[in-house]
Design a protein around this motif. Sequence first.
Motif, short mmCIF file in Angstrom:
data_model
loop_
_atom_site.label_atom_id
_atom_site.label_comp_id
_atom_site.label_asym_id
_atom_site.label_seq_id
_atom_site.Cartn_x
_atom_site.Cartn_y
_atom_site.Cartn_z
N GLU A 1 0.74 -1.27 0.00
CA GLU A 1 -0.04 -0.13 0.07
C GLU A 1 0.73 1.26 0.28
OE1 GLU A 1 -3.64 -0.08 2.73
OE2 GLU A 1 -2.44 1.27 3.81
N LEU A 2 0.68 2.12 -0.71
CA LEU A 2 1.23 3.50 -0.98
C LEU A 2 0.51 4.61 -0.49
CD1 LEU A 2 3.98 4.66 -2.34
CD2 LEU A 2 2.46 5.14 -4.18
N LYS A 3 1.20 5.36 0.51
CA LYS A 3 0.33 6.43 1.25
C LYS A 3 1.22 7.69 0.81
CE LYS A 3 -1.99 4.45 5.27
NZ LYS A 3 -1.86 4.50 6.64
N ILE A 4 0.50 8.66 0.47
CA ILE A 4 1.07 10.08 0.31
C ILE A 4 0.61 10.78 1.55
CG2 ILE A 4 1.45 12.25 -0.92
CD1 ILE A 4 1.04 10.52 -3.60
N GLY A 5 1.37 11.33 2.44
CA GLY A 5 0.90 11.70 3.72
C GLY A 5 0.10 10.69 4.52
N ASN A 6 -1.14 10.94 4.88
CA ASN A 6 -2.02 9.85 5.41
C ASN A 6 -2.93 9.30 4.63
OD1 ASN A 6 -0.60 9.89 8.22
ND2 ASN A 6 -1.86 12.04 8.41
N GLU A 7 -2.88 9.63 3.28
CA GLU A 7 -3.89 9.14 2.59
C GLU A 7 -3.57 8.01 1.61
OE1 GLU A 7 -6.58 11.03 -1.19
OE2 GLU A 7 -5.05 12.16 -0.27
N ILE A 8 -4.24 6.90 1.69
CA ILE A 8 -3.81 5.86 0.80
C ILE A 8 -4.13 5.87 -0.57
CG2 ILE A 8 -4.50 3.43 0.38
CD1 ILE A 8 -5.42 3.23 3.27
N VAL A 9 -3.32 6.29 -1.53
CA VAL A 9 -3.40 6.36 -2.83
C VAL A 9 -3.30 5.07 -3.64
CG1 VAL A 9 -2.52 8.64 -3.01
CG2 VAL A 9 -1.05 6.85 -3.19
N LYS A 10 -2.88 4.16 -3.43
CA LYS A 10 -2.84 3.06 -4.19
C LYS A 10 -2.52 1.76 -3.42
CE LYS A 10 -2.60 0.85 -7.98
NZ LYS A 10 -3.72 0.28 -8.93
N GLN A 11 -3.16 0.56 -3.80
CA GLN A 11 -2.64 -0.71 -3.39
C GLN A 11 -2.26 -1.54 -4.47
OE1 GLN A 11 -5.42 -2.61 -0.88
NE2 GLN A 11 -4.62 -1.70 0.98
N ALA A 12 -1.14 -2.52 -4.49
CA ALA A 12 -0.95 -3.26 -5.70
C ALA A 12 -0.25 -4.45 -5.39
CB ALA A 12 0.00 -2.43 -6.58
N PHE A 13 -0.47 -5.32 -5.91
CA PHE A 13 -0.08 -6.91 -5.72
C PHE A 13 1.34 -6.84 -6.22
CE2 PHE A 13 -4.32 -8.00 -5.20
CZ PHE A 13 -4.32 -8.67 -3.88
N GLY A 14 2.64 -7.43 -5.83
CA GLY A 14 3.63 -7.85 -6.35
C GLY A 14 3.95 -9.20 -6.37
N ASN A 15 4.80 -9.88 -7.19
CA ASN A 15 4.92 -11.27 -7.11
C ASN A 15 6.24 -11.62 -7.64
OD1 ASN A 15 3.97 -10.51 -9.73
ND2 ASN A 15 4.44 -12.66 -10.41
N SER A 16 6.66 -12.88 -7.27
CA SER A 16 8.07 -13.23 -7.52
C SER A 16 8.00 -14.79 -7.40
CB SER A 16 9.10 -12.92 -6.45
OG SER A 16 10.48 -13.43 -6.66
N PRO A 17 8.41 -15.39 -8.20
CA PRO A 17 8.91 -16.87 -8.12
C PRO A 17 9.93 -17.28 -7.03
CG PRO A 17 10.07 -15.99 -10.12
CD PRO A 17 9.29 -14.71 -9.55
N ILE A 18 9.44 -18.26 -6.50
CA ILE A 18 10.52 -18.78 -5.33
C ILE A 18 11.55 -19.41 -6.19
CG2 ILE A 18 10.78 -20.00 -3.26
CD1 ILE A 18 7.89 -19.76 -2.96
N ASN A 19 12.89 -19.06 -6.34
CA ASN A 19 14.11 -19.56 -6.67
C ASN A 19 15.16 -20.08 -5.80
OD1 ASN A 19 13.15 -19.21 -9.47
ND2 ASN A 19 13.78 -17.14 -9.61
N GLY A 20 14.88 -19.24 -4.63
CA GLY A 20 15.99 -19.86 -3.43
C GLY A 20 15.07 -19.63 -2.22
N SER A 21 15.25 -18.83 -1.27
CA SER A 21 14.60 -18.74 -0.21
C SER A 21 13.54 -17.97 -0.20
CB SER A 21 15.59 -18.11 0.91
OG SER A 21 15.65 -16.56 0.81
N ILE A 22 12.55 -18.14 0.76
CA ILE A 22 11.46 -17.57 0.67
C ILE A 22 11.38 -16.34 0.98
CG2 ILE A 22 9.18 -17.55 1.96
CD1 ILE A 22 8.86 -20.39 1.93
N GLY A 23 12.47 -15.87 1.86
CA GLY A 23 12.76 -14.35 2.22
C GLY A 23 13.17 -13.71 1.17
N ASP A 24 14.01 -14.25 0.22
CA ASP A 24 14.35 -13.40 -1.07
C ASP A 24 13.40 -13.20 -2.07
OD1 ASP A 24 17.03 -13.47 -0.21
OD2 ASP A 24 17.78 -15.03 -1.54
N ALA A 25 12.31 -14.44 -2.10
CA ALA A 25 11.12 -14.07 -2.84
C ALA A 25 10.22 -13.03 -2.44
CB ALA A 25 10.47 -15.40 -3.02
#
Length: 180
Positions: A65-89
């Motif tokens: 979630e991205l906020k500018i000041g206190n206002e939520i301006v956007k929510q977006a999903f990001g994804n990544s394949p698991i190639n090594g550790s779950i932490g890295d992904a």
Amino acid sequence: MNLELLTKQFPREQIKSRQGKKGMTYYYVPATSVIERLNQALNFNWSFTVVKEYIFENEVVVLGELKIGNEIVKQAFGNSPINGSIGDALKSATSDSIRKNAAALNVPAIFHTPSNTAEQQGNNQQSSPQFPQQQQQTDNPYRCSECNAGITKQIHDYSFRTFNKVLCMKHQQEARKQAR
Ligand SMILES: [Zn+2]
């Protein structure tokens, strides 16, 4: 908010690529560059929060979630394949979410280029992956036909090729949703 700075093209050396789904090449700017851009254009008056993390068998997905000041301006999903550790992904999915949130503010952080189009058109310079070129930033003739937001030549060209319309990143996303 400094819109001109926010939407300014990144230097070519900051743009990375990887193979995406369905034969698309995915060009992106590293999250550190995107964060620096947001800091400058929004005068540090923004924040990013991970709202949810999903861990699947081969892939992780992060909702940020991205906020500018206190206002939520956007929510977006990001994804990544698991190639090594779950932490890295999770880390790279978080970066992806930051980029997608920033792209909704017209930060030119993500581009998709269909590989087959690039192959069909061979060396035709117009169809090569749309890296930023040196261009004058002073007088920008490229505008979204929906909202009149200033866009880059690359976004203009890509949008026109893909949608037969000149659209900003946000309206491209909407056009894509409608096309589904
Ligand atoms: Zn628009």
